[in-house]
Design an enzyme around this catalytic site. Sequence first.
Site, PDB file in Angstrom:
ATOM      1  N   CYS A   1       0.825  -1.191  -0.055  1.00 50.16           N
ATOM      2  CA  CYS A   1      -0.031   0.152   0.106  1.00 50.16           C
ATOM      3  C   CYS A   1       0.911   1.492  -0.152  1.00 50.16           C
ATOM      4  O   CYS A   1       0.529   2.159  -0.634  1.00 50.16           O
ATOM      5  CB  CYS A   1      -1.054  -0.147   1.156  1.00 50.16           C
ATOM      6  SG  CYS A   1      -2.100  -1.400   1.118  1.00 50.16           S
ATOM      7  N   THR A   2       1.935   1.156   0.813  1.00 51.72           N
ATOM      8  CA  THR A   2       2.867   2.299   0.827  1.00 51.72           C
ATOM      9  C   THR A   2       3.429   2.496  -0.636  1.00 51.72           C
ATOM     10  O   THR A   2       3.563   3.650  -1.131  1.00 51.72           O
ATOM     11  CB  THR A   2       3.997   2.283   1.825  1.00 51.72           C
ATOM     12  OG1 THR A   2       3.389   2.030   3.135  1.00 51.72           O
ATOM     13  CG2 THR A   2       5.048   3.188   1.718  1.00 51.72           C
TER      14      THR A   2
END
Length: 148
Positions: free
Chosen positions: A39-40
């Site tokens: 997600c980062t």
Amino acid sequence: MKAKNFKLLDQNGTSRQLTDYAGKWLVLFFYPKDFSPGCTTQVCSYRDFIAEIRAKGAEVLGVSLDSVESHKKFHDEHNLGFDILSDPGGEMVSLYGVGLVAGVTRYAKRTTFLIDPQGEIVKTYENVDPTKDAGNILKDLENVAHNA
């Protein structure tokens, strides 16, 4: 298919809804969890492409089940140039059909929607690769602009 209306808080506690983006292309991406590696990677990729995406007349919104407080930390730590929406009850995730449950954990499936200025979903990207999502969206926005 018409995009479903929503009303959620962003990382600053400001209410956002679909109609706020009327007349613009909207990239609406759902992701599982703030601060997770994939997600980062995905949100930072959008951060890196945000100027080019906006130059094509589009805005970007990320959505997950995380809290406003978590989003604020995530947003500030990665210096994101776009809003991320908090959907802790999963209403929007359900509305867009991207909710998953793994054991007792609920999360949003990594899915992106490209919504045109009239509010129509013109493309759905399922099980996206977080390293390629923003780049793929930019290519599709270039194609749309070229064919308009």
